[in-house]
Design a protein around this motif. Structure first.
Motif, PDB file in Angstrom:
ATOM      1  N   UNK A 137      52.871  30.138  36.762  1.00 12.55           N
ATOM      2  CA  UNK A 137      53.788  30.179  37.080  1.00 12.55           C
ATOM      3  C   UNK A 137      54.887  31.700  35.760  1.00 12.55           C
ATOM      4  N   UNK A 138      55.911  33.162  36.160  1.00 13.30           N
ATOM      5  CA  UNK A 138      55.950  33.819  36.164  1.00 13.30           C
ATOM      6  C   UNK A 138      57.773  33.951  36.371  1.00 13.30           C
ATOM      7  N   UNK A 139      58.797  33.314  35.958  1.00 12.14           N
ATOM      8  CA  UNK A 139      59.702  33.539  36.594  1.00 12.14           C
ATOM      9  C   UNK A 139      61.072  34.390  35.906  1.00 12.14           C
ATOM     10  N   UNK A 140      62.296  35.023  36.430  1.00 15.71           N
ATOM     11  CA  UNK A 140      63.097  35.394  36.060  1.00 15.71           C
ATOM     12  C   UNK A 140      62.386  36.988  34.984  1.00 15.71           C
ATOM     13  N   UNK A 141      61.831  38.002  36.022  1.00 13.56           N
ATOM     14  CA  UNK A 141      60.832  38.601  35.068  1.00 13.56           C
ATOM     15  C   UNK A 141      61.809  39.162  34.660  1.00 13.56           C
ATOM     16  N   UNK A 142      61.629  40.288  33.239  1.00  9.20           N
ATOM     17  CA  UNK A 142      62.405  41.330  32.505  1.00  9.20           C
ATOM     18  C   UNK A 142      61.070  42.630  32.428  1.00  9.20           C
ATOM     19  N   UNK A 143      62.019  43.584  32.700  1.00 10.96           N
ATOM     20  CA  UNK A 143      60.730  44.520  32.009  1.00 10.96           C
ATOM     21  C   UNK A 143      60.265  44.828  30.989  1.00 10.96           C
ATOM     22  N   UNK A 144      60.463  44.053  30.367  1.00 13.79           N
ATOM     23  CA  UNK A 144      59.649  44.163  28.864  1.00 13.79           C
ATOM     24  C   UNK A 144      58.650  42.921  29.513  1.00 13.79           C
ATOM     25  N   UNK A 145      58.507  42.415  30.131  1.00 17.44           N
ATOM     26  CA  UNK A 145      57.315  41.651  30.381  1.00 17.44           C
ATOM     27  C   UNK A 145      55.996  42.511  31.721  1.00 17.44           C
ATOM     28  N   UNK A 146      56.713  43.634  31.805  1.00 12.81           N
ATOM     29  CA  UNK A 146      55.266  44.146  32.027  1.00 12.81           C
ATOM     30  C   UNK A 146      54.578  44.339  31.081  1.00 12.81           C
ATOM     31  N   UNK A 147      53.125  44.533  31.340  1.00 15.14           N
ATOM     32  CA  UNK A 147      51.797  44.301  30.946  1.00 15.14           C
ATOM     33  C   UNK A 147      50.807  44.197  31.559  1.00 15.14           C
ATOM     34  N   UNK A 148      49.283  44.931  30.983  1.00 11.90           N
ATOM     35  CA  UNK A 148      48.179  43.342  31.451  1.00 11.90           C
ATOM     36  C   UNK A 148      48.051  42.468  30.891  1.00 11.90           C
ATOM     37  N   UNK A 149      47.842  41.303  31.801  1.00 14.15           N
ATOM     38  CA  UNK A 149      47.090  39.702  31.636  1.00 14.15           C
ATOM     39  C   UNK A 149      46.331  39.597  31.691  1.00 14.15           C
ATOM     40  N   UNK A 150      46.049  38.831  30.635  1.00 12.89           N
ATOM     41  CA  UNK A 150      44.732  38.807  30.601  1.00 12.89           C
ATOM     42  C   UNK A 150      44.813  36.876  30.796  1.00 12.89           C
ATOM     43  N   UNK A 151      43.060  37.041  30.616  1.00  8.78           N
ATOM     44  CA  UNK A 151      43.106  34.947  30.232  1.00  8.78           C
ATOM     45  C   UNK A 151      41.920  34.773  29.357  1.00  8.78           C
ATOM     46  N   UNK A 152      42.007  33.714  28.576  1.00  7.54           N
ATOM     47  CA  UNK A 152      40.863  33.388  28.093  1.00  7.54           C
ATOM     48  C   UNK A 152      40.941  31.603  27.837  1.00  7.54           C
ATOM     49  N   UNK A 153      39.401  31.526  27.531  1.00  5.59           N
ATOM     50  CA  UNK A 153      38.527  30.520  27.688  1.00  5.59           C
ATOM     51  C   UNK A 153      38.263  30.367  26.263  1.00  5.59           C
ATOM     52  N   UNK A 154      38.091  29.530  25.670  1.00  2.00           N
ATOM     53  CA  UNK A 154      38.059  29.090  24.117  1.00  2.00           C
ATOM     54  C   UNK A 154      37.994  27.368  24.370  1.00  2.00           C
ATOM     55  N   UNK A 155      36.405  27.480  23.816  1.00  2.84           N
ATOM     56  CA  UNK A 155      35.758  26.012  22.928  1.00  2.84           C
ATOM     57  C   UNK A 155      35.316  26.244  21.406  1.00  2.84           C
ATOM     58  N   UNK A 156      34.201  26.686  21.536  1.00  2.00           N
ATOM     59  CA  UNK A 156      32.654  26.865  20.327  1.00  2.00           C
ATOM     60  C   UNK A 156      32.677  28.202  20.768  1.00  2.00           C
ATOM     61  N   UNK A 157      32.828  28.784  22.219  1.00  2.31           N
ATOM     62  CA  UNK A 157      32.894  30.289  22.491  1.00  2.31           C
ATOM     63  C   UNK A 157      33.913  30.545  23.483  1.00  2.31           C
ATOM     64  N   UNK A 158      34.317  31.817  23.391  1.00  3.28           N
ATOM     65  CA  UNK A 158      35.846  32.324  23.798  1.00  3.28           C
ATOM     66  C   UNK A 158      35.096  33.098  24.799  1.00  3.28           C
TER      67      UNK A 158
END
Length: 114
Positions: free
Chosen positions: A81-102
């Protein structure tokens, strides 16, 4: 086959909000630490937020108080959840899952602009 699929990105005005989702399949989701990263053009990929298997969350200083990471282990989904967004938040957002492998998702574009 492991898949992480992000959604929820888009164009939003400064001060606005977005909620990103990352749906996981092919892993025992509840055992994985989940993280959100972002990468703006010309910048290195940076860690935005993380939530461990027990639900403990951590944030980059740049987003503390504005972003909230959460997870739904019944649905195999992690949210940002992203609130009060700013221009500097502009980006590609990625999720990552990690445990022993990622594993990584393909990313979702967030653009904050008036």
């Amino acid at each position: 086959q492991v898949q992480l699929v992000e959604s929820g990105g888009g164009l939003v005005q400064p001060g606005g909000s977005l909620r990103l989702s990352c749906a996981a399949s092919g892993i025992t989701f509840r055992l994985y630490r989940m993280r959100w990263y972002r990468q703006a053009p010309g910048n290195e990929r940076e860690l935005v937020a993380a939530i461990d298997a027990g639900g403990v969350a951590n944030y980059a200083d740049s987003v503390k108080g504005r972003f909230t990471i959460s997870r739904d282990n019944a649905k195999n989904v992690v949210y940002l959840q992203m609130n009060s967004l700013k221009p500097e938040d502009t980006a590609v957002y990625y999720c990552r899952a990690d445990r022993m492998l990622d594993y990584w998702g393909q990313g979702t574009q967030v653009t904050v602009s008036s």
